[in-house]
Design an enzyme around this catalytic site. Sequence first.
Site, PDB file in Angstrom:
ATOM      1  N   TYR A  99      41.050  31.301  77.443  1.00  0.00           N
ATOM      2  CA  TYR A  99      40.609  30.886  76.110  1.00  0.00           C
ATOM      3  C   TYR A  99      39.565  29.779  76.211  1.00  0.00           C
ATOM      4  CZ  TYR A  99      40.638  29.812  71.173  1.00  0.00           C
ATOM      5  OH  TYR A  99      40.248  29.642  69.880  1.00  0.00           O
ATOM      6  N   PHE A 135      12.805  36.904  58.339  1.00  0.00           N
ATOM      7  CA  PHE A 135      13.689  37.947  58.849  1.00  0.00           C
ATOM      8  C   PHE A 135      14.921  37.963  57.952  1.00  0.00           C
ATOM      9  CE2 PHE A 135      17.048  39.847  61.360  1.00  0.00           C
ATOM     10  CZ  PHE A 135      16.456  41.074  61.601  1.00  0.00           C
ATOM     11  N   THR A 136      15.478  39.158  57.732  1.00  0.00           N
ATOM     12  CA  THR A 136      16.534  39.366  56.732  1.00  0.00           C
ATOM     13  C   THR A 136      17.688  38.359  56.857  1.00  0.00           C
ATOM     14  OG1 THR A 136      17.457  41.035  58.216  1.00  0.00           O
ATOM     15  CG2 THR A 136      16.019  41.819  56.461  1.00  0.00           C
ATOM     16  N   ASP A 191      13.160  31.480  66.868  1.00  0.00           N
ATOM     17  CA  ASP A 191      13.995  32.680  66.859  1.00  0.00           C
ATOM     18  C   ASP A 191      13.614  33.410  68.144  1.00  0.00           C
ATOM     19  OD1 ASP A 191      15.128  35.169  66.659  1.00  0.00           O
ATOM     20  OD2 ASP A 191      14.798  35.357  64.508  1.00  0.00           O
ATOM     21  N   LYS A 216      19.090  42.031  71.793  1.00  0.00           N
ATOM     22  CA  LYS A 216      17.722  42.555  71.955  1.00  0.00           C
ATOM     23  C   LYS A 216      17.271  42.301  73.401  1.00  0.00           C
ATOM     24  CE  LYS A 216      18.228  42.700  67.325  1.00  0.00           C
ATOM     25  NZ  LYS A 216      18.098  41.525  66.546  1.00  0.00           N
ATOM     26  N   ARG A 244      11.647  49.338  56.643  1.00  0.00           N
ATOM     27  CA  ARG A 244      11.300  47.921  56.626  1.00  0.00           C
ATOM     28  C   ARG A 244      10.247  47.748  55.530  1.00  0.00           C
ATOM     29  NH1 ARG A 244      15.435  45.497  57.784  1.00  0.00           N
ATOM     30  NH2 ARG A 244      15.953  44.868  59.893  1.00  0.00           N
ATOM     31  N   PHE A 281      19.778  46.656  52.278  1.00  0.00           N
ATOM     32  CA  PHE A 281      19.270  47.801  53.053  1.00  0.00           C
ATOM     33  C   PHE A 281      20.351  48.441  53.923  1.00  0.00           C
ATOM     34  CE2 PHE A 281      19.000  45.611  57.144  1.00  0.00           C
ATOM     35  CZ  PHE A 281      18.953  44.289  56.754  1.00  0.00           C
TER      36      PHE A 281
HETATM   37  C1  LIG Z   1      18.357  41.026  65.144  1.00  0.00           C
HETATM   38  C2  LIG Z   1      17.642  39.807  64.761  1.00  0.00           C
HETATM   39  C3  LIG Z   1      18.313  38.664  64.291  1.00  0.00           C
HETATM   40  C4  LIG Z   1      19.803  38.644  64.020  1.00  0.00           C
HETATM   41  O1  LIG Z   1      20.547  38.893  65.144  1.00  0.00           O
HETATM   42  P1  LIG Z   1      21.934  39.735  65.126  1.00  0.00           P
HETATM   43  O2  LIG Z   1      22.346  39.710  66.554  1.00  0.00           O
HETATM   44  O3  LIG Z   1      21.632  41.095  64.606  1.00  0.00           O
HETATM   45  O4  LIG Z   1      22.882  38.993  64.238  1.00  0.00           O
HETATM   46  C5  LIG Z   1      17.555  37.536  64.026  1.00  0.00           C
HETATM   47  N1  LIG Z   1      16.215  37.525  64.171  1.00  0.00           N
HETATM   48  C6  LIG Z   1      15.535  38.599  64.586  1.00  0.00           C
HETATM   49  C7  LIG Z   1      14.064  38.550  64.726  1.00  0.00           C
HETATM   50  C8  LIG Z   1      16.223  39.781  64.883  1.00  0.00           C
HETATM   51  O5  LIG Z   1      15.537  40.875  65.277  1.00  0.00           O
END
Ligand SMILES: *Cc1c(COP(=O)(O)O)cnc(C)c1O
Length: 462
Positions: free
Chosen positions: A74, A126-127, A217, A260, A384, A451
Amino acid sequence: MERHRSWAEPWKVKVVEPIRMLTSEQRQEALEASGYNTFLLRSEEVYIDLLTDSGTSAMSDWQWAGMMLGDEAYAGSRNFYHLEEAIQQYYGYHYIVPTHQGRGAENLLSKVLVRPGDYVPGNMYFTTTRLHQELAGGTFVDVIVPEAHDPTYEGPFKGNVDLCALEELIARVGAERIPYVCVAGTVNMAGGQPVSMTNMRELRELTARHGIRVMLDATRAVENAYFIQQREPGFHERSVAEILREFCSYTDGCTMSGKKDALVNIGGWLALNDAVLYEEASNLVVVYEGLHTYGGMAGRDMEAMARGIVESVQDDHMHARVGQVEYLGHKLIDLGVPIVRPVGGHAVYLDAKAFYPHMTQDQFPAQALAAYLYADSGVRAMERGVVSAGRDATTGKHHYPKLELVRLTIPRRVYTQAHMDIVAESVAAVYGARAGASGLTMIHEPRYLRFFQARFKPLHTG
Ligand SMILES: *Cc1c(COP(=O)(O)O)cnc(C)c1O
């Protein structure tokens, strides 16, 4: 001589996962059942899945071997320390707070830094990032260079921050109302476009003068580093890893979706250089994610991500990764299909406004295009455009983004060149049938990040 030779991926396949294409009738049924939203399709209904590059990468044998070395204690898992070391070495930040994925880190950062009435400038929204800023009481302000909104403009660094626009904002609202500038490299919503090192250096200078932090980011910062190596004078002889370190050095911390660049199926982190902010974030993570040495991840997940980071910064990996995206993009350009130029790092973006000039944005042209593509070949893409952009938090009206795009997102190390050929042929067929296409109407609209779960039906059937 060398330059004219083909290149190939720096790996060979050890395990395969069968896929199949449904019949045309089955695809049409699946589309209706999913409300014309590709997020609501079942994976088994999809032939080639280009919905997202998020968590869809293939892991290496070295990463899988690491999964067996998970220390599931843990507290104080050894895998956390491996992850911390990898981030410190390759990204260069001091303090690491692990989170289950990127939005977990965005939540922590927004809660620690954003106060009601604050403004958070960024190089395009970004969303999830914008939503967390808004939930914390902040207002997002777009300060990306204007050419980012022009899908036909062939600039090398269309993700750059417009420093004049940022200065104007500072003059208008005051530096004390801006907790940080949120800079993303590459810029997802602009078509995977990179930020130059020069722009980062200048952004650092400008913000330092006003005492404003810069938060990265870092989701696709390695891909951004590759573009700097390829496109920016003075960087051709430097490694992607070196460029990434310098890029991050102009920022005070980062949020990261490890799903990513970092080649894992789940994981993320918040990194900070400031000890006081770290203290606050590492306390808050206990509330939302888990203890500060796992943050919502299993030990094995942290080990896989630590190893994924090492693999992600290799020059030959990046060359093959971005090279495959460019292969698909150039194939579509040759077929006369309108896409965002230049081709981005993780995806090819179809210009839905150019496909369907006869539809208004209220008819959701990009949503419709993604549906037509699935119906044609079982290829799954993502909207998008206006659906992703959502509604204005104060007026309740749709945001109308200039770009109305469909994203063909390439998972890392998953599909072959033959798959890319199939995709290109299907897109060309849908483009050929564009004149007869009709738009959609929204019949169900969720409150947050609509979306993902919205449902639609065709305006005209037949
Ligand atoms: C995917 C993404 C996020 C959010 O990350 P999650 O792992 O999906 O929560 C933030 N910023 C960008 C540019 C992204 O592509």
